[in-house]
Design a protein around this motif. Structure first.
Motif, mmCIF file in Angstrom:
data_model
loop_
_atom_site.group_PDB
_atom_site.id
_atom_site.type_symbol
_atom_site.label_atom_id
_atom_site.label_comp_id
_atom_site.label_asym_id
_atom_site.label_seq_id
_atom_site.Cartn_x
_atom_site.Cartn_y
_atom_site.Cartn_z
ATOM 1 N N GLN A 83 70.672 71.781 7.026
ATOM 2 C CA GLN A 83 71.483 72.565 7.973
ATOM 3 C C GLN A 83 71.617 71.783 9.265
ATOM 4 O O GLN A 83 70.691 71.110 9.707
ATOM 5 N N LEU A 84 72.809 71.887 9.857
ATOM 6 C CA LEU A 84 73.119 71.068 11.026
ATOM 7 C C LEU A 84 72.370 71.567 12.255
ATOM 8 O O LEU A 84 72.175 72.770 12.442
ATOM 9 N N HIS A 85 71.971 70.627 13.098
ATOM 10 C CA HIS A 85 71.417 70.924 14.416
ATOM 11 C C HIS A 85 72.545 71.550 15.256
ATOM 12 O O HIS A 85 73.714 71.223 15.053
ATOM 13 N N PRO A 86 72.211 72.447 16.193
ATOM 14 C CA PRO A 86 73.271 73.059 17.002
ATOM 15 C C PRO A 86 74.217 72.039 17.635
ATOM 16 O O PRO A 86 75.415 72.300 17.761
ATOM 17 N N LEU A 87 73.701 70.886 18.026
ATOM 18 C CA LEU A 87 74.596 69.878 18.611
ATOM 19 C C LEU A 87 75.569 69.338 17.558
ATOM 20 O O LEU A 87 76.748 69.132 17.833
ATOM 21 N N GLN A 88 75.061 69.134 16.354
ATOM 22 C CA GLN A 88 75.941 68.647 15.292
ATOM 23 C C GLN A 88 77.006 69.693 14.977
ATOM 24 O O GLN A 88 78.187 69.383 14.831
ATOM 25 N N GLN A 89 76.549 70.951 14.931
ATOM 26 C CA GLN A 89 77.474 72.035 14.649
ATOM 27 C C GLN A 89 78.501 72.158 15.774
ATOM 28 O O GLN A 89 79.689 72.357 15.534
ATOM 29 N N GLY A 90 78.028 72.020 17.007
ATOM 30 C CA GLY A 90 78.906 72.132 18.170
ATOM 31 C C GLY A 90 80.000 71.076 18.169
ATOM 32 O O GLY A 90 81.162 71.365 18.447
ATOM 33 N N PHE A 91 79.628 69.844 17.823
ATOM 34 C CA PHE A 91 80.638 68.773 17.800
ATOM 35 C C PHE A 91 81.675 69.034 16.712
ATOM 36 O O PHE A 91 82.835 68.631 16.841
ATOM 37 N N TRP A 92 81.256 69.699 15.628
ATOM 38 C CA TRP A 92 82.220 70.038 14.581
ATOM 39 C C TRP A 92 83.079 71.222 15.004
ATOM 40 O O TRP A 92 84.304 71.166 15.019
ATOM 41 N N GLU A 93 82.407 72.319 15.411
ATOM 42 C CA GLU A 93 83.104 73.565 15.756
ATOM 43 C C GLU A 93 84.083 73.368 16.917
ATOM 44 O O GLU A 93 85.169 73.917 16.920
ATOM 45 N N GLU A 94 83.639 72.631 17.917
ATOM 46 C CA GLU A 94 84.458 72.489 19.125
ATOM 47 C C GLU A 94 85.318 71.229 19.082
ATOM 48 O O GLU A 94 85.926 70.858 20.077
ATOM 49 N N HIS A 95 85.336 70.574 17.936
ATOM 50 C CA HIS A 95 86.242 69.457 17.737
ATOM 51 C C HIS A 95 85.962 68.301 18.689
ATOM 52 O O HIS A 95 86.883 67.683 19.228
ATOM 53 N N VAL A 146 78.962 70.344 23.772
ATOM 54 C CA VAL A 146 77.594 70.385 24.312
ATOM 55 C C VAL A 146 77.304 71.770 24.897
ATOM 56 O O VAL A 146 76.210 72.318 24.722
ATOM 57 N N GLU A 147 78.304 72.359 25.558
ATOM 58 C CA GLU A 147 78.122 73.726 26.084
ATOM 59 C C GLU A 147 77.829 74.704 24.947
ATOM 60 O O GLU A 147 76.955 75.557 25.044
ATOM 61 N N TRP A 148 78.584 74.555 23.869
ATOM 62 C CA TRP A 148 78.421 75.426 22.691
ATOM 63 C C TRP A 148 76.996 75.291 22.156
ATOM 64 O O TRP A 148 76.333 76.283 21.866
ATOM 65 N N ALA A 149 76.531 74.047 22.066
ATOM 66 C CA ALA A 149 75.197 73.792 21.515
ATOM 67 C C ALA A 149 74.105 74.329 22.445
ATOM 68 O O ALA A 149 73.111 74.898 21.991
ATOM 69 N N ALA A 150 74.313 74.165 23.754
ATOM 70 C CA ALA A 150 73.309 74.623 24.721
ATOM 71 C C ALA A 150 73.091 76.123 24.566
ATOM 72 O O ALA A 150 71.956 76.609 24.545
ATOM 73 N N GLU A 151 74.211 76.826 24.401
ATOM 74 C CA GLU A 151 74.115 78.271 24.244
ATOM 75 C C GLU A 151 73.376 78.628 22.955
ATOM 76 O O GLU A 151 72.528 79.513 22.925
ATOM 77 N N LYS A 152 73.699 77.909 21.898
ATOM 78 C CA LYS A 152 73.071 78.160 20.590
ATOM 79 C C LYS A 152 71.559 77.869 20.649
ATOM 80 O O LYS A 152 70.760 78.637 20.123
ATOM 81 N N VAL A 153 71.203 76.778 21.307
ATOM 82 C CA VAL A 153 69.780 76.418 21.411
ATOM 83 C C VAL A 153 69.027 77.498 22.181
ATOM 84 O O VAL A 153 67.934 77.906 21.800
ATOM 85 N N ARG A 154 69.650 77.982 23.267
ATOM 86 C CA ARG A 154 69.009 79.046 24.062
ATOM 87 C C ARG A 154 68.841 80.314 23.234
ATOM 88 O O ARG A 154 67.796 80.948 23.245
ATOM 89 N N ALA A 155 69.881 80.652 22.465
ATOM 90 C CA ALA A 155 69.820 81.862 21.625
ATOM 91 C C ALA A 155 68.708 81.728 20.590
ATOM 92 O O ALA A 155 67.949 82.665 20.348
ATOM 93 N N GLN A 156 68.605 80.530 19.997
ATOM 94 C CA GLN A 156 67.555 80.291 18.991
ATOM 95 C C GLN A 156 66.177 80.420 19.623
ATOM 96 O O GLN A 156 65.267 80.986 19.033
ATOM 97 N N ALA A 157 66.025 79.922 20.865
ATOM 98 C CA ALA A 157 64.734 79.962 21.559
ATOM 99 C C ALA A 157 64.332 81.411 21.839
ATOM 100 O O ALA A 157 63.169 81.783 21.718
ATOM 101 N N GLU A 158 65.341 82.245 22.176
ATOM 102 C CA GLU A 158 65.046 83.652 22.447
ATOM 103 C C GLU A 158 64.580 84.372 21.190
ATOM 104 O O GLU A 158 63.736 85.255 21.235
ATOM 105 N N HIS A 159 65.188 84.006 20.045
ATOM 106 C CA HIS A 159 64.816 84.624 18.767
ATOM 107 C C HIS A 159 63.412 84.224 18.335
ATOM 108 O O HIS A 159 62.728 84.993 17.683
ATOM 109 N N ALA A 160 63.030 83.020 18.693
ATOM 110 C CA ALA A 160 61.765 82.478 18.181
ATOM 111 C C ALA A 160 60.571 83.165 18.819
ATOM 112 O O ALA A 160 60.658 83.771 19.864
#
Lengths: 160, 722
Positions: A83-95, A146-160
């Motif tokens: 599964q992709l790291h949030p940064l990898q996903q972000g670069f794909w999702e946000e083109h 990178v903004e997309w990934a930062a948000e995702k990383v923060r969300a993951q940290a809150e869940h953990a």
């Protein structure tokens, strides 16, 4: 010279020439070609990897300098199940890429930023990626990625 | 109008077409799994390196590669250009070696001995009076009576000198190949190329000319991913042929020969320069009456190309133009994204902007007033785009007459430019394969430069079959697949969308024929929607895609889609307008981009995301050549002074602080033109738009690109606001 390097969690021992660059060590001996060669002189950042968590341009580091260190390349960023790291996903999702040649280096430079600053502003993202050049996408989408990934990383940290 | 069976679906029935689809090659690229040519490591692979000529013009007196061949670890060495050869540029290839690793190959190259007779060279052409017999006439044309028009006492005349230097392509992945012999008569190449289907015949012809017998059908070229091309990677190039020869000499072992960065910048791509004196006239109300230009440029030893001026406003009633081509020793020219257009655009739009300033007219208003002089099929498009660009840039709020009079050293200005390009799909083809388990594959010997070819193919096939985009398997980048043209001149999306559509419609009709009996209707009463094959307008009589394909039994559907072909799926000729908003620091001469607005037409959009990305990318490349890029040649030593990425500067993320605003013209009036390519258009206007914005900010024209601090300060020293 004998060196021992932990790359993406796996320890390797090799006997290398003192003049061998880390980028060539990773690409040719370890077979990790996701670390790209662009300018050869530390300008473009395509060869960026993490060395003990810090982003380095692997065309400017000798393999012998990496002795005893932990290296993370783009191949080591995905999870165990691929599964992709949030940064990898972000670069794909946000083109944040077109040809994709600069992408691994961009992602690893951004990784260093997020590890130091989980809430980067757009200006801070631009500052952190100043050492990485892209010839075809334009940087706007990279900042968004990178903004997309930062948000995702923060969300993951809150869940953990 | 009668419908044609391959026509694009009507608006509202296009499924993924025109929407934003994430590129299907994204996961491979973000995870490091995407293998570029530079990343190909084959078993037993050797590394090739070349010795290049240090002189800009010389004759080879003697050459000896034997010391290299004796060096431990060297497996092959050869002379590329032998005694007596006349070398026309520094960096040209002289000899090559292949060795067990890169460092050994470099060591061995240093052992090769060459003696040269050095000959006189010319590497700087911007001063035509010093170019002597290197300058050759390259066309002169007269329309109407320009002398009379300029003599009209009522005419307002503006004269200026404008220039744009030679720049390089600077692809992030350098040029090169990995070549190996598979037995005595078969070759596999991995090539960093924009021309997958074309490479085998180029290599075959080059080798046969050297009495190495191999037929084209036994050469396979693979390029799955490429780190940029921009027009510089259509050919196998001499170094590709050399890699094949080295491999043969080494018993067929794979040879990787990628150019070093300095070699790449010195020899593997140059856009011709363009300098000129321009005179333009208008009547007092701002109507253009006459154009006169005397221009020159260099494309290295070959011809310079002839940029089409006056650009866009081709119907100016009185025109005189003369072009001179200067032969130099700077290395050969290559097609650079939108060949000739950025040069013509700067020469024309900067001259017209200066004329508008002299007329004390708003530059946007001046273009609207004269846009009827553009080719008639584009006039309406430009009128709409100029209005849209004015709106998005808040032109009326930020534009001011020449020279920002606000106090302080930071001066803001706006500039506008417009451009055009062809973009018709090239000739090409694909296989469309539908298997009994429902899997769908599209195969073509095309390539994806990062522009989104794979994604376009998947979107078109998926939309035709009524399937999700990820249900389509796309296989490209291998010359064993059906032929497709080179990706150059914005021709790929027009071709790929059309051949995919034709092949998919034919495949679907075969599937309808196989399924019709079980649904109790004729094949022509069926449609593919939402993953089902159904009776038109009656979803209750349907089969899932999988069940429908199962009716094929042991048969697999295989159709071939071609372009050109029946039904008009694409068109040619787009228009675009761009506005630049800059701030110039009059103390340092530094130009900062605040905003760039791009309004672009490209007919029917297949994938909005990749289309917009092309425009963003074009804008950044435009900023690079407007502010930074120049192949700096030194007349004394005859060499490029900045053959590295430290001094051949590209815009970094910090150089583009502002926002890029992209607006695609779509909907009625645009979509029905069909698909038109988009790679070139957005890179054409930035030079003129940014140059005009700087003139608007500081009140004086900086005559040459790139707009470096030195040039900005020099222009300010001659006048300007301050």
């Amino acid at each position: 010279m004998k060196i021992r390097v932990k790359i993406n969690g796996v320890t390797r021992e090799d006997d290398v020439e003192p003049r061998l660059l880390l980028v060539h060590y990773l690409r040719e001996l370890a077979g990790l070609t996701g670390t790209h060669i662009g300018c050869e002189t530390s300008i473009c950042g395509a060869c960026t990897v993490l060395m003990n968590g810090a982003a380095v341009k692997s065309c400017t580091v000798l393999a012998v300098q990496a002795d005893g260190s932990e290296i993370t390349t783009i191949e080591g960023l995905s999870g165990r199940n691929g599964q992709l790291h949030p940064l990898q996903q972000g670069f794909w999702e946000e083109h944040g890429l077109q040809c994709g040649y600069c992408t691994p280096g961009m992602i690893l430079a951004a990784h260093q930023l997020l590890s130091r600053n989980p809430h980067p502003s757009r200006a801070e993202i631009r500052k952190a990626l100043e050492g990485n050049l892209c010839r075809c996408t334009g940087y706007q989408h990279i900042v968004k990625a990178v903004e997309w990934a930062a948000e995702k990383v923060r969300a993951q940290a809150e869940h953990a | 109008m009668a419908s044609c069976k391959y026509d694009w679906p009507a608006a509202g029935q296009r499924d993924a077409i025109g929407k934003s689809t994430d590129r299907i090659d994204g996961p491979a690229k973000v995870s490091g799994r995407a293998k570029y040519t530079y990343d190909i490591n084959r078993p037993g692979m050797l590394f090739g390196k070349m010795l290049t000529c240090p002189h800009a013009h010389a004759k080879i007196k003697s050459i000896d590669v034997s010391p290299a061949l004796k060096h431990p670890g060297v497996k092959a060495a050869l002379v590329i250009q032998d005694v007596g050869s006349e070398i026309q540029w520094a960096g040209d290839e002289i000899a090559a070696v292949a060795a067990v690793d890169e460092a050994t190959a470099e060591d061995a190259v240093r052992l090769i001995r060459v003696e040269y007779d050095v000959l006189p060279h010319l590497v700087r052409e911007e001063n035509l009076s010093k170019d002597g017999d290197r300058a050759k006439p390259a066309g002169e044309q007269k329309v109407g009576d320009p002398d009379k028009a300029f003599a009209d006492p009522e005419a307002v005349i503006s004269e200026g000198f404008y220039g744009i230097p030679v720049i390089t392509h600077c692809c992030l992945e350098t040029h090169g190949n990995v070549v190996e012999w598979r037995g005595a008569d078969s070759i596999l190449t991995h090539s960093s190329t924009q021309n997958v289907s074309g490479i085998p015949s180029q290599l075959g012809a080059a080798l046969r000319a050297k009495k190495i017998n191999v037929q084209d059908s036994n050469i396979e070229t693979i390029c799955q991913y490429i780190g940029g091309g921009f027009g510089s990677k259509f050919s196998i190039d001499r170094w590709g042929v050399v890699a094949a020869e080295l491999s043969k000499q080494a018993g067929g072992k794979p040879v990787k020969l990628m150019l070093d960065r300095d070699e790449d910048l010195e020899v593997a791509g140059a856009r011709p320069s363009y300098f000129g004196h321009v005179k333009v006239a208008a009547s007092k109300d701002g109507t253009l009456t006459a154009w006169s230009s005397e221009t020159w440029g260099t494309g290295g030893p070959g011809p310079s190309g002839v940029p089409p001026v006056p650009y866009i406003l081709t119907n100016i009633p009185n025109i005189y133009k003369k072009h001179t081509s200067v032969s130099t020793n700077i290395g050969p020219a290559r097609a650079w994204r939108a060949p000739n257009h950025p040069q013509a655009c700067l020469m024309t739009l900067a001259a017209l902007d200066d004329l508008a300033a002299k007329l004390a007219m708003d530059a946007m208003e001046f273009l609207q007033k004269n846009i009827h002089l553009a080719p008639s099929y584009l006039v309406n498009t430009y009128q709409q785009e100029l209005s849209k660009a004015a709106e998005l840039s808040e032109w009326s709020k930020y534009w001011h007459p020449r020279g920002d009079k606000t106090p302080g050293h930071l001066k803001r200005g706006l500039g506008v430019s417009l451009h055009t390009w062809g973009g018709r799909g090239h000739a090409g083809s694909c296989n469309v394969i539908v298997r009994p388990d429902g899997s769908v594959t599209v195969q073509s010997g095309t390539q994806d430069l990062g522009t989104g070819t794979r994604t376009v193919i998947a979107v078109v096939a998926a939309s035709t079959f009524g399937l999700p985009v990820d249900a389509i398997q796309v296989e490209i980048g291998d010359s064993r697949y059906p032929f497709d043209g080179a990706s150059g001149g914005s021709t790929t999306v027009g071709a790929a969308s059309a051949w995919t559509r034709r092949g998919s419609v034919d495949a679907l009709n075969e599937l309808f024929a196989a399924v019709a009996p079980s649904l109790g209707v004729q094949a022509n009463q069926l449609e593919a929607r939402d993953g089902r094959i159904q009776v038109q307008g009656n979803p209750s009589k349907s089969l899932s895609w999988k069940d429908a394909c199962a009716k094929l039994g042991a048969k697999t559907i295989h159709t071939v889609g071609k372009n050109p072909g029946p039904c008009n799926l694409g068109s040619v000729g787009v228009g675009g307008v761009q506005v630049a908003d800059v701030t110039v620091d009059t103390e340092t001469g530094k130009v900062k981009i605040n905003r760039l607005v791009a309004v672009q037409d490209c007919g029917l959009i297949i994938d909005k995301l990749t289309a917009e990305s092309q425009v963003y990318g074009g804008l950044i490349m435009g900023v690079c050549y407007s502010l930074f890029e120049e192949k700096v040649m030194d007349q004394t030593i005859g060499r490029m002074l900045n053959a590295n990425m430290e001094f051949y500067k590209l815009a970094g993320i910090g150089d583009i602080g502002g926002e890029l605003i992209v607006h695609m013209m779509t909907g009625p009036g645009y979509d029905e033109r069909g698909v038109i390519g988009l790679g070139e258009p957005p890179v054409i206007s930035p030079g003129a738009a940014i140059s005009n914005a700087v003139a608007n900010a500081i009140g004086v024209r900086v005559s040459q690109l790139p707009l470096t601090p030195r040039r900005v300060l020099a222009a300010l020293a001659k006048g300007g606001i301050a």
